[in-house]
Structure formats: structure tokens, C-alpha cells
Design an enzyme around this catalytic site. Structure first.
Site, mmCIF file in Angstrom:
data_model
loop_
_atom_site.group_PDB
_atom_site.id
_atom_site.type_symbol
_atom_site.label_atom_id
_atom_site.label_comp_id
_atom_site.label_asym_id
_atom_site.label_seq_id
_atom_site.Cartn_x
_atom_site.Cartn_y
_atom_site.Cartn_z
ATOM 1 N N GLY A 1 10.867 19.753 13.965
ATOM 2 C CA GLY A 1 11.099 18.765 14.998
ATOM 3 C C GLY A 1 10.139 17.852 15.273
ATOM 4 N N PRO B 1 5.206 9.428 11.427
ATOM 5 C CG PRO B 1 3.675 7.964 12.751
ATOM 6 C CD PRO B 1 3.784 9.405 12.079
ATOM 7 N N GLY C 1 1.515 5.662 6.572
ATOM 8 C CA GLY C 1 0.241 5.902 7.147
ATOM 9 C C GLY C 1 -1.033 5.279 6.327
ATOM 10 C CG LEU C 2 -5.393 3.744 6.881
ATOM 11 C CD1 LEU C 2 -5.222 2.422 5.926
ATOM 12 C CD2 LEU C 2 -6.502 3.529 7.849
ATOM 13 C CG ASP D 1 -3.609 11.524 3.918
ATOM 14 O OD1 ASP D 1 -2.702 12.343 3.970
ATOM 15 O OD2 ASP D 1 -4.488 11.463 2.924
ATOM 16 C CE1 TYR E 1 -9.215 12.734 -0.375
ATOM 17 C CE2 TYR E 1 -8.270 11.722 1.595
ATOM 18 C CZ TYR E 1 -8.043 12.349 0.135
ATOM 19 O OH TYR E 1 -6.775 12.289 -0.287
ATOM 20 C CE LYS F 1 -4.161 14.969 1.872
ATOM 21 N NZ LYS F 1 -5.189 13.795 2.071
ATOM 22 C CG HIS G 1 -6.723 18.187 -1.283
ATOM 23 N ND1 HIS G 1 -8.019 17.397 -0.637
ATOM 24 C CD2 HIS G 1 -6.180 17.190 -1.811
ATOM 25 C CE1 HIS G 1 -7.678 16.126 -1.171
ATOM 26 N NE2 HIS G 1 -6.659 16.022 -1.977
HETATM 27 N N1 LIG Z 1 -3.359 14.865 -2.080
HETATM 28 C C1 LIG Z 1 -3.827 14.180 -2.805
HETATM 29 O O1 LIG Z 1 -4.408 14.809 -3.843
HETATM 30 C C2 LIG Z 1 -4.366 12.685 -2.909
HETATM 31 C C3 LIG Z 1 -4.553 12.118 -4.063
HETATM 32 C C4 LIG Z 1 -4.932 10.943 -3.993
HETATM 33 C C5 LIG Z 1 -4.851 9.994 -2.909
HETATM 34 N N2 LIG Z 1 -4.148 10.682 -1.803
HETATM 35 C C6 LIG Z 1 -4.175 9.903 -0.705
HETATM 36 O O2 LIG Z 1 -3.164 9.003 -0.598
HETATM 37 C C7 LIG Z 1 -3.837 7.569 -0.170
HETATM 38 C C8 LIG Z 1 -3.332 6.445 -1.031
HETATM 39 O O3 LIG Z 1 -3.601 6.685 -2.409
HETATM 40 P P1 LIG Z 1 -4.908 5.951 -3.352
HETATM 41 O O4 LIG Z 1 -5.723 5.322 -2.367
HETATM 42 O O5 LIG Z 1 -5.466 6.662 -4.244
HETATM 43 O O6 LIG Z 1 -4.056 4.434 -3.871
HETATM 44 P P2 LIG Z 1 -3.111 3.694 -3.533
HETATM 45 O O7 LIG Z 1 -3.178 3.484 -1.906
HETATM 46 O O8 LIG Z 1 -2.040 3.463 -4.341
HETATM 47 O O9 LIG Z 1 -4.039 2.088 -3.755
HETATM 48 C C9 LIG Z 1 -5.210 1.911 -3.113
HETATM 49 C C10 LIG Z 1 -5.969 0.739 -3.938
HETATM 50 O O10 LIG Z 1 -4.992 -0.587 -3.702
HETATM 51 C C11 LIG Z 1 -5.678 -1.589 -3.172
HETATM 52 N N3 LIG Z 1 -4.644 -2.131 -2.197
HETATM 53 C C12 LIG Z 1 -4.167 -1.795 -1.259
HETATM 54 N N4 LIG Z 1 -3.284 -2.653 -0.619
HETATM 55 C C13 LIG Z 1 -3.331 -3.551 -1.586
HETATM 56 C C14 LIG Z 1 -2.218 -4.882 -1.776
HETATM 57 N N5 LIG Z 1 -1.335 -4.999 -0.658
HETATM 58 N N6 LIG Z 1 -2.466 -5.614 -2.756
HETATM 59 C C15 LIG Z 1 -3.197 -5.392 -3.637
HETATM 60 N N7 LIG Z 1 -4.256 -4.195 -3.774
HETATM 61 C C16 LIG Z 1 -4.083 -3.418 -2.609
HETATM 62 C C17 LIG Z 1 -6.632 -0.981 -2.607
HETATM 63 O O11 LIG Z 1 -8.071 -1.804 -2.497
HETATM 64 P P3 LIG Z 1 -8.400 -2.420 -1.116
HETATM 65 O O12 LIG Z 1 -9.166 -1.219 -0.241
HETATM 66 O O13 LIG Z 1 -9.670 -3.288 -1.546
HETATM 67 O O14 LIG Z 1 -7.781 -3.167 -0.311
HETATM 68 C C18 LIG Z 1 -7.094 0.365 -3.396
HETATM 69 O O15 LIG Z 1 -8.170 -0.043 -4.434
HETATM 70 C C19 LIG Z 1 -5.504 7.999 -0.544
HETATM 71 O O16 LIG Z 1 -6.201 6.980 0.039
HETATM 72 C C20 LIG Z 1 -5.631 9.360 0.067
HETATM 73 O O17 LIG Z 1 -5.316 9.261 1.501
HETATM 74 C C21 LIG Z 1 -3.946 11.833 -1.781
#
Ligand SMILES: NC(=O)c1ccc[n+]([C@@H]2O[C@H](COP(=O)([O-])OP(=O)(O)OC[C@H]3O[C@@H](n4cnc5c(N)ncnc54)[C@H](OP(=O)(O)O)[C@@H]3O)[C@@H](O)[C@H]2O)c1
Length: 315
Positions: free
Chosen positions: A16, A20, A23-24, A52, A57, A86, A119
Site C-alpha cells: 500500500g 515516486p 528517484g535520484l 536512492d 556508497y 541498502k 544490496h
Molecule cells: N543496487 C545496485 O547494485 C546498484 C548498482 C548501480 C547503481 N545503483 C543505483 O542506481 C543509480 C543510477 O545508476 P548509475 O549512477 O550507475 O548510472 P546512470 O544513472 O545510468 O548514469 C549515470 C551517469 O550518466 C550521466 N548522466 C545523467 N543524466 C544524464 C543526461 N541527461 N545526459 C547525459 N549524461 C547523463 C551522469 O553524469 P553527471 O553526474 O555528470 O550528470 C553519470 O555519469 C545509482 O546512482 C545508484 O543509486 C544501484
């Protein structure tokens, strides 16, 4: 102020609670306090209500200090935010899960998380002084702990009120089946990697069939150059007067997937959330599915010998 807030929809968990749809992500956002405060202020200003993070991290403390400041000056209220953290792999014993989440809450300066996730399914050796302990061959030092034991710790944390909802991350369908079979409280979320190079159709279907919401990490494929320049994506973006990252995020939310793109730039925060005023056609959705090549950007291959390494099976 709040340019897109009114347009940012949520979806409901089976318990329930609503989350959103965007997320960031905050992985790799460890610069410093002033950068984090500026990013979170900008994010909330342009409409983000979902953050997130994770113990690993190592930014929970600076996020927490920023939030405390924002609550104090009434920029936002705790109840209006959805905050995820996580449990790291060195805290997989049942009793250690509660300890891990108390550490995260203390770091964040919060009384509760909206969502706590395991995680990774893999358990790593605790007490070595390392969060990613490796042997002389660069393979992980593992603990023999099943995901079911760790899930029992998550249920304990839920009963103690440390998190309003609990879920998992990087679990395959077999691991989810085991948890579903042996749990009192079902996981509401599986967070895993998906983007046009890794469409994960079967795992998404499995989760949705079991009332588990999917959160996509790396939703824009880490802004990989190949992906950003894929002709199919650039053509669809131009046709819709949008950017390629906006098309990738839209493709995910039209599959009922929650997205957590990471950026620390205000312009991109606005770009990434401005995805609720256009619709991809069925043909465009299908064209994007054709880009799948099962390519992962995140794969901890040092853990392939771990009993719960998740990527030995297709989904
Ligand atoms: N559960 C897990 O095991 C796990 C693993 C990996 C990630 N995560 C979570 O998921 C989130 C997202 O994944 P991620 O950070 O790995 O990858 P992502 O969000 O796919 O990509 C982030 C990259 O893209 C760039 N970017 C963002 N918006 C953009 C746009 N509009 N145009 C061009 N480039 C852009 C960012 O650079 P700038 O910051 O310079 O804009 C950064 O280098 C993480 O931050 C984390 O919270 C979880």
C-alpha cells in the site's frame, strides 16, 4: 520552484505504500558536503521526492547532514520524501542486518527508511576491515549465508520499524522464489540493472507476476557513448523532440519500471525528470527492445564463486 512535482507520478507497492516513479541515484556522489547539499536542494526544487543511497556508497552521512538542514529550514519535510538505503554484503548474518540498518539510519540522521534493500545476494566475510574483502587471487572472501537467512534479518528490521518496506537488489528469479517461499513478509521491490542494452524482459515479467515492483539502476546505461549515439534512439528522440536519456527513461517507465538516474547537474536533473509529457508508440517500444545484447555495466566477477552469485543463470 517545483517545476515538475505535480507531474511526477507514483506507483503502489503490494503493502500500500507508494513510491515516486523517478528517484535520484547517488552512487559516486561523494564529493563533499556543499556539492551534496546543492544537488539535493536542486533535485527537490525541480520535483524529485525519492532518493536512492546505500551504506557502501559512503555518502549517507553527507546526505543526512543535507537533509537535516533542509528539514530545519523547511525546504522539505521528512514525510514528503521517499528514502532508500541498502544492507551491504558484509552484514548478511540475520543479527547483522538490523545492525547494518541502524548504522545507515544513524548516518542519515533518520528514524526510518521508506525502503531497505539487500544490496546483493552475496554474503562477504565480515570483520576483515574491508567492505570488498579479496583473497590473493582477487576473488571475494565469502561467507556461507543463504539469502533466506538474510531475508529473516530484513523481516526483523521491518518489525522493529527501521524500514516501512523491504526488498532486494540484484536477485535472480531463483533467489526471489526461495525468499518468497520462506518469508512472512514478501519483498516489495527488486532493484537491478536494466536499459536498452540489457532489457531483462524475463526478470521484469517474473517480478511483476509476483507483485514485486522493479527499480532500474543504470537506467541510462551510465551515459555510455555507444548507447547515447544509437541511431534508433537518436531518431526516436528527434521525432519526439526529446533527448536520448529521456527516451531511455520513458521506455522504462512505460514498462512499469521505476527509474533512479544519477546526475549532479541541475540541467540534467530537470532533463531526466521531464519525461511525463510524451508517449512512445508500441513500434518505438519494440524498436528499442531490439537493441538488447544482454550487456551489463555492473558485474562483480570477483564473486563468481560465491554460492549466491546471481548472474550464472539467464534471469
Ligand atoms: N543496487 C545496485 O547494485 C546498484 C548498482 C548501480 C547503481 N545503483 C543505483 O542506481 C543509480 C543510477 O545508476 P548509475 O549512477 O550507475 O548510472 P546512470 O544513472 O545510468 O548514469 C549515470 C551517469 O550518466 C550521466 N548522466 C545523467 N543524466 C544524464 C543526461 N541527461 N545526459 C547525459 N549524461 C547523463 C551522469 O553524469 P553527471 O553526474 O555528470 O550528470 C553519470 O555519469 C545509482 O546512482 C545508484 O543509486 C544501484
Amino acid at each position: 520552484m517545483f517545476a515538475y512535482a505535480a507531474m511526477t507520478p507514483s506507483v503502489e507497492f503490494v503493502n500500500g505504500m507508494s513510491i515516486p516513479i523517478i528517484g535520484l541515484g547517488t552512487y559516486d556522489m561523494t564529493d563533499d558536503q556543499s556539492v551534496m547539499s546543492r544537488v539535493l536542494t536542486d533535485a527537490i526544487d525541480v520535483g524529485y521526492r525519492h532518493i536512492d543511497t546505500a551504506y557502501i556508497y559512503q555518502n549517507e552521512e553527507i546526505i543526512g547532514r543535507s537533509l537535516t538542514q533542509m528539514f530545519a529550514n523547511n525546504t522539505t519535510k521528512r514525510k514528503d520524501l521517499f528514502i532508500t538505503s541498502k544492507v551491504w554484503s558484509t552484514f548478511h548474518k540475520r543479527s547483522a542486518v538490523v545492525e547494518a540498518l541502524k548504522l545507515s539510519l544513524n548516518n542519515l540522521g533518520l528514524d526510518y527508511l521508506d525502503l531497505a534493500l539487500i544490496h546483493w545476494p552475496i554474503a562477504l566475510k565480515s570483520g576483515t576491515g574491508y567492505l570488498w574483502p579479496l583473497d590473493e587471487n582477487n576473488m571475494t572472501l565469502d561467507e556461507n549465508i543463504s539469502v533466506v537467512e538474510t531475508w529473516k534479518g530484513m523481516e526483523d528490521a521491518y518489525r522493529l520499524g527501521l524500514a516501512k518496506s523491504i526488498g532486494v537488489s540484484n536477485f535472480n528469479s531463483e533467489q526471489l522464489s526461495r525468499v518468497l517461499k520462506h518469508s512472512f513478509i514478501k519483498p516489495v521491490v527488486n532493484q537491478f540493472e536494466t536499459h536498452p542494452y540489457l532489457s531483462q524482459e524475463k526478470l521484469v515479467q517474473f517480478c511483476h507476476n509476483n507483485s514485486i515492483q522493479v527499480i532500474a539502476y543504470c537506467p541510462i546505461g551510465k551515459a555510455d557513448k555507444g548507447l547515447l549515439n544509437e541511431p534508433i534512439l537518436t531518431t526516436i528522440a528527434a521525432k519526439n523532440n526529446k533527448t536520448v536519456p529521456q527516451v531511455m527513461l520513458r521506455w522504462l517507465i512505460q514498462r512499469d519500471i521505476i527509474v533512479i538516474p544519477k546526475t549532479s547537474k541541475r540541467q540534467r536533473l530537470m532533463e531526466n525528470i521531464n519525461i511525463f509529457d510524451f508517449q512512445l508508440t508500441d513500434e518505438e517500444m519494440t524498436e528499442i527492445f531490439k537493441l538488447n545484447k544482454n550487456q551489463r555495466f555492473i558485474n562483480p566477477t570477483e564473486a563468481v564463486n560465491n554460492r549466491e552469485y546471481p548472474f550464472h543463470i539467464p534471469y
